[in-house]
Design a protein around this motif. Sequence first.
Motif, mmCIF file in Angstrom:
data_model
loop_
_atom_site.group_PDB
_atom_site.id
_atom_site.type_symbol
_atom_site.label_atom_id
_atom_site.label_comp_id
_atom_site.label_asym_id
_atom_site.label_seq_id
_atom_site.Cartn_x
_atom_site.Cartn_y
_atom_site.Cartn_z
ATOM 1 N N ILE C 230 -85.187 25.468 89.238
ATOM 2 C CA ILE C 230 -84.878 25.109 90.678
ATOM 3 C C ILE C 230 -85.098 26.137 91.987
ATOM 4 O O ILE C 230 -85.681 25.928 92.770
ATOM 5 N N GLY C 233 -88.537 26.949 93.013
ATOM 6 C CA GLY C 233 -89.189 25.621 93.790
ATOM 7 C C GLY C 233 -88.403 25.699 95.243
ATOM 8 O O GLY C 233 -89.216 25.502 96.346
ATOM 9 N N LEU C 234 -87.225 26.098 95.279
ATOM 10 C CA LEU C 234 -86.556 26.295 96.723
ATOM 11 C C LEU C 234 -87.344 27.478 97.283
ATOM 12 O O LEU C 234 -87.595 27.494 98.636
ATOM 13 N N ILE C 236 -90.370 28.054 97.241
ATOM 14 C CA ILE C 236 -91.779 27.500 97.614
ATOM 15 C C ILE C 236 -91.372 26.696 98.898
ATOM 16 O O ILE C 236 -91.988 26.765 99.901
ATOM 17 N N ILE C 237 -90.288 25.947 98.708
ATOM 18 C CA ILE C 237 -90.111 25.069 100.041
ATOM 19 C C ILE C 237 -89.840 25.894 101.375
ATOM 20 O O ILE C 237 -90.355 25.575 102.301
#
Lengths: 324, 322, 259
Positions: C230, C233-234, C236-237
């Motif tokens: 998780i 990914g965060l 990256i966002i």
Amino acid sequence: MSALLEVHDLRVSFPDRVAGRIHPVDGVSFDIERGKTLALVGESGCGKSLTSLALLRLVPPPGRIDGGSAVSLDGTDVLALKGDALRQVRGRRIAMIFQDPMTSLNPVFRIGDQITEVIHAHFDVSRQDARAQAVALLQEVGIPDPAERLRAYPHQLSGGMRQRVMIAIALAGQPELLIADEPTTALDVTVQAQILELLDHLRQSRGMAMLLITHDLGIVAGRADHVAVMYAGQIIESAPTAQLFEHPSHPYTVGLFGSVPRLTGPVERLTPIAGTVPPPNAWPEGCRFRPRCPIKHPKSATMPPLLAVGPGHAMRCWLAEDER
Amino acid sequence: MTWLAGRVGQAIITAVVAVILAFFVMRAAPGDPLARLGDEHPLSPRQMETLRARYGLDQPLTTQFTSFLSGAVRGDFGTSIEYGRPVTGLIIQRLPASLLLGGTVLLITFALGSWLGALQAVRSGGRTEQAIGVLSLAAYATPSFWLGLVLAWLVGIVWRVLPAAGMHDPLLPSDATFGTRAVDVLRHLILPAVTLAAVNIGATMRHQRSAMLHALREPYVQAARARGLTEPRVRWHHAFRNALFPVVTLFGLWLPLVVAGSVFVEKVFAWPGLGALAADAVSARDYPLLMGITVLVSLMVVGGALVADAAYALLDPRVRRA
Amino acid sequence: MALGAIVLFGLLAPLALPDPSAQPDIISGALLAPSALHPFGTDQLSRDVLARVASGARVSLAVAAVAVALSMTLGALVGLIAGYVGGAVDAVLMRAVDGAMAVPRLFVLLLLVAAWEQMPLVALMVMIGATGWLGTSRLVRAEVLRLKETDFVRGAEALGARAGRVMFRHLLPNTMGPLLVAATLGVGDVILLEAGLSFLGMGVRPPTPSWGGMILDGKDVLTAAPWVSIFPGLAIIATVLAVNLFGDALRAATDPRET
């Protein structure tokens, strides 16, 4: 009997980076009697189109109609209307036709649909009835083969035909007042005359009043009952048509006619008026025509009010005082 | 019609260039295509020789190229190194699943995207517009595989609402009705479709928003208002209809791009489409297969652009040749 | 919008700076849930996820920077030549670009990484950069075509500017605006691409930390320890969002035509 439309001290303002707020329509007043035509004349940029938009509350944001303005249609305060009530006026009691019929018609819908849409918006009729009315309207505006034409798209018609369609759409609501904003400017000269004839005829047959907006004095003669000349957001002269043509009084009007003014004082012969219309954020103090005026009255540093020149004839110029 | 022929001609040239480029890109990279084959079962040099000959890798580059081209024209892309079967057959087998996913994603993206984009334009400058805008940007910034994982985990495993992998329920009895099968596939379709749609919706919204803003400023919108039509009608019947159609014509362009973008999502959800096939082919260094898929997708891109142009010409009543 | 970008950058900057705990391996326990000691938890090899995310930031941003720089250079070059020289050169170049654009960038990269056994990081950067210049070249070409007819270009030509070389001194600076915007937005795309490739096991190779690789690692322990996947990914966002917001703000500032 009161007038159909009474406009009093109409002011439209826009925010401006430099001046804070500017007033492209600055205190305009006029009346239109039932069944009569008023021509609003002026160069581009004088605020005449904006005035007409204001009558239908169509001033584009961020512009707004300032308080103190009054627009009254047969006793109804147009400026106070909201929502449905406003829509009852738009298209139904006051209709408008625009300058360029190509861009004022939706290119992806058939013209028949655009007409019946207005009919359905204002009247509770069946689809067949609406269609029949549309055919009748097209016939009334002089379009041959009206039943066939219903299925046409705007781009399939010539400029003159499109303008007729626009008129038909405007008439669909059976309005009491028709505003025609430069109805012939985008058309060929030969077609212009036809359209004006048509408007005249329709006005008479339907008893409509008309507000004709134009920069061309030529189309006003013989077609309007009254003329009001606008300059820099104000009406600077108004008179019955014949009066105006015989005795143009304001130096600007005179300049428009290109003739020698019959007022006191030495003047040069005018042909084109020198200079251009100043933009709303660059208006001078006092008389706004002063920079271009060949006369330049000594009092013109102060804004002249509308002063009487003759019966029903007024102008915004200190020269009117001198006359007496 | 000559115009159309011209466009088709252009498209063909573009496609040819694309295929040529793809071929040389692949051959240009250093590394031995067959090196990995020896991982599972050690191969003797002799066996390598045979394999090399079978895949034509012992030929000079130009020969490889011509044989590739001639094969491509006939629809023959050789044999898959990993599966040992003809590439074309593999692709055809997997194509429907990708089209199903891609088509669904397009539908969602278009329906939702055009509405949201138009809404942004109508509420221009307001907080709604900004909120929607930031959300769509955030969605674009989200890696599709990550979102897929998170959704698979949350919805499929933690909440157990939808299946998290595959396209069919392996436990479905073989005599299940078409309806049951269809519902099963649909349930499996939801998560990968939503994932892919979320990441792609931003672009559609952007186009729609700009088209709608443009339409709202057109004179006929004001003219419609002047006729006393209601505001919703002016916006959604008159303006939206005009704004819609540049976006619709983009449909042709989007499908192949969505198929391309599905590589990660299909892998995460084990959706048996071309994307997953490509992902596996990469790990297995299966060149023929990879080339085949690449060529197909490239052709779809070119074809899609052609369809988009044609659609634009056909749908715009102004441009329609009478 | 610009405000959002600044805020996000503020959040990210500490992550991107060289982390003092450059050694991401802290042996304290595998798959620990987020806590005060390990704000992002630990992964299956007992490494602190936060530290790895920070290191991964440097890698991803480095890849993005190099790749985008390369793309911009190539794109500007091709665009300038095609736009200014015109004629047959332009036609050929643009046909080639059109054809190349038909092949999705991802697939080109897939083909390349599949062919290259152990692709070193630098090669990856170059590959990604070498596949990203097509759109930029069109952009630059359009700008050049627009500027070609302006007075100052004509003036320079009239003064006998040396064939093209000096033109690059004149034309190029004027294309900087759109180029910069394209570069900023390109960074976001590269980060996503690289993450995707790493997720397939084909991009940045372990043990070099990368966000995509971390998500891949976390995939196996998703149910037991979702934080491993998780948080990268965060990250990256947040990064791509910040970069795109910044790019949008940049575009709004440099292009008065856009509404």
